[in-house]
Design a protein around this motif. Structure first.
Motif, PDB file in Angstrom:
ATOM      1  N   ARG A 155       0.874  -1.186   0.000  1.00 48.41           N
ATOM      2  CA  ARG A 155       0.000   0.000   0.000  1.00 48.41           C
ATOM      3  C   ARG A 155       0.904   1.226   0.000  1.00 48.41           C
ATOM      4  O   ARG A 155       1.550   1.526   1.004  1.00 48.41           O
ATOM      5  CB  ARG A 155      -0.894  -0.031   1.232  1.00 48.41           C
ATOM      6  N   LEU A 156       0.946   1.892  -1.111  1.00 47.91           N
ATOM      7  CA  LEU A 156       1.833   3.039  -1.302  1.00 47.91           C
ATOM      8  C   LEU A 156       1.130   4.319  -0.888  1.00 47.91           C
ATOM      9  O   LEU A 156      -0.038   4.527  -1.206  1.00 47.91           O
ATOM     10  CB  LEU A 156       2.233   3.110  -2.780  1.00 47.91           C
ATOM     11  N   ARG A 157       1.842   5.168  -0.175  1.00 48.74           N
ATOM     12  CA  ARG A 157       1.312   6.495   0.130  1.00 48.74           C
ATOM     13  C   ARG A 157       2.459   7.473   0.202  1.00 48.74           C
ATOM     14  O   ARG A 157       3.611   7.109   0.423  1.00 48.74           O
ATOM     15  CB  ARG A 157       0.487   6.491   1.403  1.00 48.74           C
ATOM     16  N   PHE A 158       2.125   8.742  -0.003  1.00 48.67           N
ATOM     17  CA  PHE A 158       3.096   9.820   0.094  1.00 48.67           C
ATOM     18  C   PHE A 158       2.845  10.547   1.408  1.00 48.67           C
ATOM     19  O   PHE A 158       1.706  10.864   1.734  1.00 48.67           O
ATOM     20  CB  PHE A 158       2.952  10.791  -1.072  1.00 48.67           C
ATOM     21  N   ASP A 159       3.907  10.798   2.143  1.00 50.22           N
ATOM     22  CA  ASP A 159       3.804  11.434   3.454  1.00 50.22           C
ATOM     23  C   ASP A 159       4.727  12.639   3.538  1.00 50.22           C
ATOM     24  O   ASP A 159       5.736  12.707   2.852  1.00 50.22           O
ATOM     25  CB  ASP A 159       4.239  10.481   4.570  1.00 50.22           C
ATOM     26  N   THR A 160       4.358  13.531   4.427  1.00 52.53           N
ATOM     27  CA  THR A 160       5.280  14.563   4.906  1.00 52.53           C
ATOM     28  C   THR A 160       5.325  14.301   6.405  1.00 52.53           C
ATOM     29  O   THR A 160       5.753  13.233   6.806  1.00 52.53           O
ATOM     30  CB  THR A 160       4.776  15.983   4.568  1.00 52.53           C
ATOM     31  N   GLN A 161       4.828  15.213   7.216  1.00 50.15           N
ATOM     32  CA  GLN A 161       4.699  14.943   8.646  1.00 50.15           C
ATOM     33  C   GLN A 161       3.533  13.989   8.901  1.00 50.15           C
ATOM     34  O   GLN A 161       3.480  13.316   9.921  1.00 50.15           O
ATOM     35  CB  GLN A 161       4.484  16.251   9.426  1.00 50.15           C
ATOM     36  N   GLU A 162       2.606  13.962   7.978  1.00 53.25           N
ATOM     37  CA  GLU A 162       1.446  13.075   8.055  1.00 53.25           C
ATOM     38  C   GLU A 162       1.095  12.625   6.647  1.00 53.25           C
ATOM     39  O   GLU A 162       1.536  13.235   5.669  1.00 53.25           O
ATOM     40  CB  GLU A 162       0.268  13.797   8.712  1.00 53.25           C
TER      41      GLU A 162
ATOM     42  N   PRO B 118      -3.982   5.466  -1.692  1.00 52.79           N
ATOM     43  CA  PRO B 118      -4.989   4.864  -2.573  1.00 52.79           C
ATOM     44  C   PRO B 118      -6.357   5.544  -2.518  1.00 52.79           C
ATOM     45  O   PRO B 118      -7.023   5.674  -3.549  1.00 52.79           O
ATOM     46  CB  PRO B 118      -5.091   3.418  -2.088  1.00 52.79           C
ATOM     47  N   GLY B 119      -6.763   6.012  -1.336  1.00 50.52           N
ATOM     48  CA  GLY B 119      -8.077   6.647  -1.213  1.00 50.52           C
ATOM     49  C   GLY B 119      -8.157   7.977  -1.934  1.00 50.52           C
ATOM     50  O   GLY B 119      -9.109   8.248  -2.677  1.00 50.52           O
ATOM     51  N   VAL B 120      -7.155   8.819  -1.747  1.00 54.02           N
ATOM     52  CA  VAL B 120      -7.145  10.125  -2.411  1.00 54.02           C
ATOM     53  C   VAL B 120      -6.980   9.928  -3.919  1.00 54.02           C
ATOM     54  O   VAL B 120      -7.631  10.618  -4.718  1.00 54.02           O
ATOM     55  CB  VAL B 120      -6.038  11.040  -1.846  1.00 54.02           C
ATOM     56  N   CYS B 121      -6.163   8.970  -4.299  1.00 49.85           N
ATOM     57  CA  CYS B 121      -5.978   8.696  -5.728  1.00 49.85           C
ATOM     58  C   CYS B 121      -7.301   8.247  -6.360  1.00 49.85           C
ATOM     59  O   CYS B 121      -7.670   8.713  -7.438  1.00 49.85           O
ATOM     60  CB  CYS B 121      -4.901   7.630  -5.928  1.00 49.85           C
ATOM     61  N   GLU B 122      -8.015   7.364  -5.670  1.00 55.26           N
ATOM     62  CA  GLU B 122      -9.317   6.919  -6.186  1.00 55.26           C
ATOM     63  C   GLU B 122     -10.283   8.097  -6.292  1.00 55.26           C
ATOM     64  O   GLU B 122     -11.030   8.207  -7.269  1.00 55.26           O
ATOM     65  CB  GLU B 122      -9.907   5.834  -5.284  1.00 55.26           C
ATOM     66  N   LEU B 123     -10.273   8.978  -5.295  1.00 57.73           N
ATOM     67  CA  LEU B 123     -11.141  10.156  -5.338  1.00 57.73           C
ATOM     68  C   LEU B 123     -10.831  10.999  -6.572  1.00 57.73           C
ATOM     69  O   LEU B 123     -11.738  11.404  -7.306  1.00 57.73           O
ATOM     70  CB  LEU B 123     -10.990  10.980  -4.056  1.00 57.73           C
TER      71      LEU B 123
END
Length: 144
Positions: free
Chosen positions: A16-23, A28-33
């Protein structure tokens, strides 16, 4: 105890890939949106398809825009034709890049998993060969 072939058929990596900074801000959820906004032409319809409240979806988009520093979605309000939304070029590029990266990371994980399972199978084969050789040696010794 399960044999190695049974285990090999059961175990698969799921990344499950995600991009983070401090949070976390993009996964996948934002990408689907974003993909659904592109498909439906509406933030509201995209949220409904995801069974996500409009306010939650809007917060996700606002956070994304704040972290990245540019707008990912262009929106316009009502009027005769109603309101709508579409991805900006940056939004389209982000989705495309994320999906490509997701595919590449998943493939790398599967390749690593297959290599590990192959090594485990080789180790088991070597063990079985050694045990078989020992059994044969014991039989030979007992016959003498």
């Amino acid at each position: 105890m399960k044999d190695t072939n049974t285990i090999n058929n059961c175990i698969h990596p799921k990344i499950r890939l995600r991009f983070d900074t401090q949070e976390k801000f993009f996964g996948p959820g934002v990408c689907e949106l974003l993909e659904l906004i592109d498909e439906t032409g509406s933030v509201q319809r995209a949220c409904a398809r995801m069974e996500l409240s409009y306010s939650k979806g809007s917060k996700m988009l606002k956070k994304l825009d704040q972290v990245i520093g540019i707008s990912m979605v262009e929106r316009w309000t009502g009027g005769a034709g109603g309101g709508g939304a579409r991805l900006t070029e940056a939004g389209k590029k982000l989705v495309k890049t994320y999906r490509k990266m997701e595919t590449e990371v998943q493939k790398a994980a599967e390749d690593a998993n297959n290599a590990a399972l192959s090594a485990a199978q080789s180790a088991e084969d070597n063990r079985n060969t050694a045990l078989h050789t020992l059994e044969k040696e014991q039989e030979t010794t007992e016959k003498q």
